[in-house]
Design a protein around this motif. Structure first.
Motif, PDB file in Angstrom:
ATOM      1  N   GLY A  83       0.795  -1.222   0.000  1.00 43.80           N
ATOM      2  CA  GLY A  83       0.000   0.000   0.000  1.00 43.80           C
ATOM      3  C   GLY A  83       0.826   1.271   0.000  1.00 43.80           C
ATOM      4  N   LEU A  84       2.130   1.186   0.308  1.00 46.16           N
ATOM      5  CA  LEU A  84       2.985   2.373   0.273  1.00 46.16           C
ATOM      6  C   LEU A  84       3.281   2.754  -1.175  1.00 46.16           C
ATOM      7  N   PRO A  85       3.271   4.045  -1.497  1.00 47.45           N
ATOM      8  CA  PRO A  85       3.559   4.464  -2.880  1.00 47.45           C
ATOM      9  C   PRO A  85       4.995   4.132  -3.272  1.00 47.45           C
ATOM     10  N   PRO A  86       5.199   3.347  -4.319  1.00 51.30           N
ATOM     11  CA  PRO A  86       6.569   2.985  -4.726  1.00 51.30           C
ATOM     12  C   PRO A  86       7.376   4.177  -5.219  1.00 51.30           C
ATOM     13  N   GLU A  87       6.684   5.263  -5.608  1.00 50.20           N
ATOM     14  CA  GLU A  87       7.410   6.434  -6.116  1.00 50.20           C
ATOM     15  C   GLU A  87       8.332   7.033  -5.059  1.00 50.20           C
ATOM     16  N   VAL A  88       7.935   6.927  -3.779  1.00 48.36           N
ATOM     17  CA  VAL A  88       8.777   7.477  -2.713  1.00 48.36           C
ATOM     18  C   VAL A  88      10.091   6.713  -2.629  1.00 48.36           C
ATOM     19  N   GLU A  89      10.023   5.383  -2.739  1.00 53.51           N
ATOM     20  CA  GLU A  89      11.249   4.580  -2.695  1.00 53.51           C
ATOM     21  C   GLU A  89      12.082   4.785  -3.948  1.00 53.51           C
ATOM     22  N   GLU A  90      11.434   4.920  -5.091  1.00 51.50           N
ATOM     23  CA  GLU A  90      12.176   5.159  -6.329  1.00 51.50           C
ATOM     24  C   GLU A  90      12.915   6.489  -6.284  1.00 51.50           C
ATOM     25  N   ALA A  91      12.303   7.493  -5.641  1.00 50.09           N
ATOM     26  CA  ALA A  91      12.987   8.780  -5.494  1.00 50.09           C
ATOM     27  C   ALA A  91      14.237   8.626  -4.630  1.00 50.09           C
ATOM     28  N   GLY A  92      14.140   7.814  -3.591  1.00 51.44           N
ATOM     29  CA  GLY A  92      15.314   7.571  -2.755  1.00 51.44           C
ATOM     30  C   GLY A  92      16.413   6.851  -3.512  1.00 51.44           C
ATOM     31  N   LEU A  93      16.060   5.897  -4.360  1.00 51.72           N
ATOM     32  CA  LEU A  93      17.057   5.196  -5.171  1.00 51.72           C
ATOM     33  C   LEU A  93      17.728   6.148  -6.153  1.00 51.72           C
ATOM     34  N   MET A  94      16.953   7.060  -6.710  1.00 48.77           N
ATOM     35  CA  MET A  94      17.519   8.029  -7.651  1.00 48.77           C
ATOM     36  C   MET A  94      18.437   9.012  -6.955  1.00 48.77           C
ATOM     37  N   ASP A  95      18.229   9.236  -5.657  1.00 51.19           N
ATOM     38  CA  ASP A  95      19.096  10.145  -4.894  1.00 51.19           C
ATOM     39  C   ASP A  95      20.373   9.471  -4.419  1.00 51.19           C
ATOM     40  N   GLY A  96      20.560   8.209  -4.782  1.00 50.60           N
ATOM     41  CA  GLY A  96      21.805   7.534  -4.453  1.00 50.60           C
ATOM     42  C   GLY A  96      21.740   6.550  -3.314  1.00 50.60           C
ATOM     43  N   LEU A  97      20.560   6.333  -2.731  1.00 56.93           N
ATOM     44  CA  LEU A  97      20.441   5.363  -1.653  1.00 56.93           C
ATOM     45  C   LEU A  97      20.388   3.956  -2.234  1.00 56.93           C
ATOM     46  N   ASN A  98      20.977   3.006  -1.508  1.00 52.92           N
ATOM     47  CA  ASN A  98      20.813   1.619  -1.936  1.00 52.92           C
ATOM     48  C   ASN A  98      19.515   1.068  -1.346  1.00 52.92           C
ATOM     49  N   ARG A  99      19.206  -0.174  -1.690  1.00 50.16           N
ATOM     50  CA  ARG A  99      17.921  -0.739  -1.286  1.00 50.16           C
ATOM     51  C   ARG A  99      17.785  -0.817   0.235  1.00 50.16           C
ATOM     52  N   LEU A 100      18.843  -1.217   0.944  1.00 46.02           N
ATOM     53  CA  LEU A 100      18.772  -1.306   2.399  1.00 46.02           C
ATOM     54  C   LEU A 100      18.571   0.064   3.040  1.00 46.02           C
ATOM     55  N   GLN A 101      19.232   1.075   2.481  1.00 43.40           N
ATOM     56  CA  GLN A 101      19.057   2.425   3.013  1.00 43.40           C
ATOM     57  C   GLN A 101      17.642   2.935   2.767  1.00 43.40           C
ATOM     58  N   VAL A 102      17.065   2.574   1.623  1.00 44.41           N
ATOM     59  CA  VAL A 102      15.686   2.959   1.338  1.00 44.41           C
ATOM     60  C   VAL A 102      14.751   2.337   2.369  1.00 44.41           C
ATOM     61  N   ILE A 103      14.963   1.051   2.661  1.00 40.79           N
ATOM     62  CA  ILE A 103      14.111   0.386   3.649  1.00 40.79           C
ATOM     63  C   ILE A 103      14.254   1.049   5.019  1.00 40.79           C
ATOM     64  N   TRP A 104      15.488   1.332   5.430  1.00 43.05           N
ATOM     65  CA  TRP A 104      15.750   1.861   6.761  1.00 43.05           C
ATOM     66  C   TRP A 104      15.296   3.312   6.929  1.00 43.05           C
ATOM     67  N   LYS A 105      15.535   4.156   5.887  1.00 44.37           N
ATOM     68  CA  LYS A 105      15.278   5.585   6.020  1.00 44.37           C
ATOM     69  C   LYS A 105      13.908   6.022   5.505  1.00 44.37           C
ATOM     70  N   ILE A 106      13.293   5.221   4.646  1.00 41.59           N
ATOM     71  CA  ILE A 106      12.026   5.651   4.035  1.00 41.59           C
ATOM     72  C   ILE A 106      10.879   4.700   4.388  1.00 41.59           C
ATOM     73  N   THR A 107      11.075   3.394   4.086  1.00 40.03           N
ATOM     74  CA  THR A 107       9.968   2.450   4.234  1.00 40.03           C
ATOM     75  C   THR A 107       9.587   2.236   5.689  1.00 40.03           C
ATOM     76  N   LEU A 108      10.575   1.968   6.547  1.00 40.09           N
ATOM     77  CA  LEU A 108      10.262   1.672   7.944  1.00 40.09           C
ATOM     78  C   LEU A 108       9.616   2.846   8.680  1.00 40.09           C
ATOM     79  N   PRO A 109      10.102   4.099   8.509  1.00 37.26           N
ATOM     80  CA  PRO A 109       9.391   5.213   9.156  1.00 37.26           C
ATOM     81  C   PRO A 109       7.940   5.342   8.703  1.00 37.26           C
ATOM     82  N   LEU A 110       7.678   5.069   7.423  1.00 40.13           N
ATOM     83  CA  LEU A 110       6.298   5.129   6.945  1.00 40.13           C
ATOM     84  C   LEU A 110       5.465   3.959   7.460  1.00 40.13           C
TER      85      LEU A 110
END
Length: 402
Positions: A290-317
């Protein structure tokens, strides 16, 4: 159904049924509270209730309707000709009459709000019956929840002699003061219940951490990553619940006996997550989807790897979902009994549920068993009520994709 489309039919019918329900409810409540005999009078309840339904539909002013319903119910109950048969003290009978009269007057007027005596529209008829069924539902399900808990608490506060004298008397002698809690004091002093509570607490907390450690990456992988067998894995997560735990009891007992893990807290901590990880995976994957994938894709485009996306974006949401899953897993681990009963033999390593089961003996007074059940129930009940809003958010979040 057409006959119900008239106020002079719907009003008396609802009134008769409602007064009998209230008389039964008040009788049970006061019997538990006082230990005296209260019971509903069926015929009188139906007659007086039908008359109350007519009054509720005839009169116009709300206060007048309440008074016209409450006054006869009060007087008839007080003189012994009302909806309740009482064998009690004058004080208890007066309380019963006042309580039944006030509740009947107020609730009957609320149920029959805007219902005329003559022909009814379909909407008016359905509204009246829906209000009646809603009130009945509240009473019925509240009784199912509260009566067993009330009996359990009251029994735990009684003495053995009082229970033997009258097992159905759930009233309390408040003159005893702190002596009412003698059973609880003896559980912690003589039966080591403080250790049992601590063991259950840290085992449940460890189960939560282990469950989240495995279920978060697993649920994220199923929800976001594309790999062979993804759909089959997603659909089979809860298959473990199709196999009853009692079927696995003997293999688990043998394996843990051979490996030396039986009768150890480590073994309990290892086996509990097996029962909680599937449900945590199932709950979290729905939320992650249910979380918008665009938020994670923006994090990947900013240079975050997948684990950083999970830790900094997905888990807080996902904090509401994580809170609800943690609470649910904690309650499963806290209340688990079968595995603890099967694997633990040393009283010094018992969990709380295993300790309560130990009290189920003819040599131990029944009030101690009920006190142990209260100790096992209240902490998780308080935790659930305190964190209910997080659990509600977590269970409903992700249900609508946005």
């Amino acid at each position: 159904m057409k006959v119900l489309r008239f106020g002079y039919v719907t009003g008396p019918l609802i009134g008769a049924l409602w007064l009998f329900i209230l008389a039964t409810t008040v009788s049970i409540t006061l019997s538990f509270a006082t230990g005296d005999a209260f019971r509903p009078a069926l015929i009188i309840s139906l007659i007086v209730g039908a008359a109350s339904g007519v009054v509720a539909a005839l009169a116009h002013d709300r206060k007048i309707r309440i008074a016209m319903i409450a006054a006869p119910v009060f007087m008839l109950t007080l003189i012994g000709l009302g909806p309740m048969v009482m064998e009690s003290t004058p004080t208890s009978e007066s309380i019963a009459a006042v309580l039944l009269a006030l509740v009947m007057g107020w609730s009957m007027v609320a149920i029959m709000e805007d219902v005329p005596m003559g022909p009814l529209t379909r909407h008016e008829m359905e509204e009246a019956w829906i209000r009646f069924l809603t009130g009945f539902g509240y009473i019925f399900f509240t009784a199912i929840v509260l009566i067993p808990f009330y009996v359990m608490v009251m029994t735990s506060l009684k003495s053995q002699s009082a229970l033997l004298q009258n097992p159905l008397d759930f009233s309390l002698d408040l003159d005893k003061g702190w002596a009412l809690f003698r059973s609880y004091h003896e559980l912690f002093r003589d039966f080591n219940f403080g250790t049992y509570m601590w063991t259950s607490f840290y085992v449940s907390v460890l189960t939560v951490f282990i469950t989240l450690a495995f279920s978060i990456p697993g649920a994220y992988a199923v929800a976001r990553l594309r790999f062979r067998g993804q759909k089959a894995f997603s659909r089979s997560i809860l298959l473990i619940y199709m196999v009853p735990m009692i079927v696995l009891a003997l293999p688990i007992y043998i394996a843990f006996s051979v490996t030396g893990l039986r009768n150890t807290v480590l073994g309990i901590v290892m086996i509990y997550p097996v029962t909680t990880i599937p449900v945590a995976l199932y709950m979290l994957q729905g939320y992650f989807r249910g979380l918008p994938p665009e938020v994670e894709e923006a994090g990947l485009m900013d240079g975050l790897n997948r684990l950083q996306v999970i830790w900094k974006i997905t888990l807080p949401l996902a904090l509401p979902a994580l809170a609800s899953v943690s609470l649910y897993v904690f309650m499963i681990a806290w209340n688990e009994f079968l595995l603890a009963f099967m694997l633990l033999d040393d009283p010094s390593k018992f969990t709380l549920t295993r300790g309560v089961a130990m009290l189920n003996s003819s040599e131990i007074p029944r009030e101690h068993l009920m006190a142990g059940a209260v100790i096992a129930t209240v902490p998780v009940m308080v935790l659930f009520l305190g964190l209910e809003k997080f659990m509600t958010k977590g269970l409903t979040a992700g249900s609508v994709k946005g």
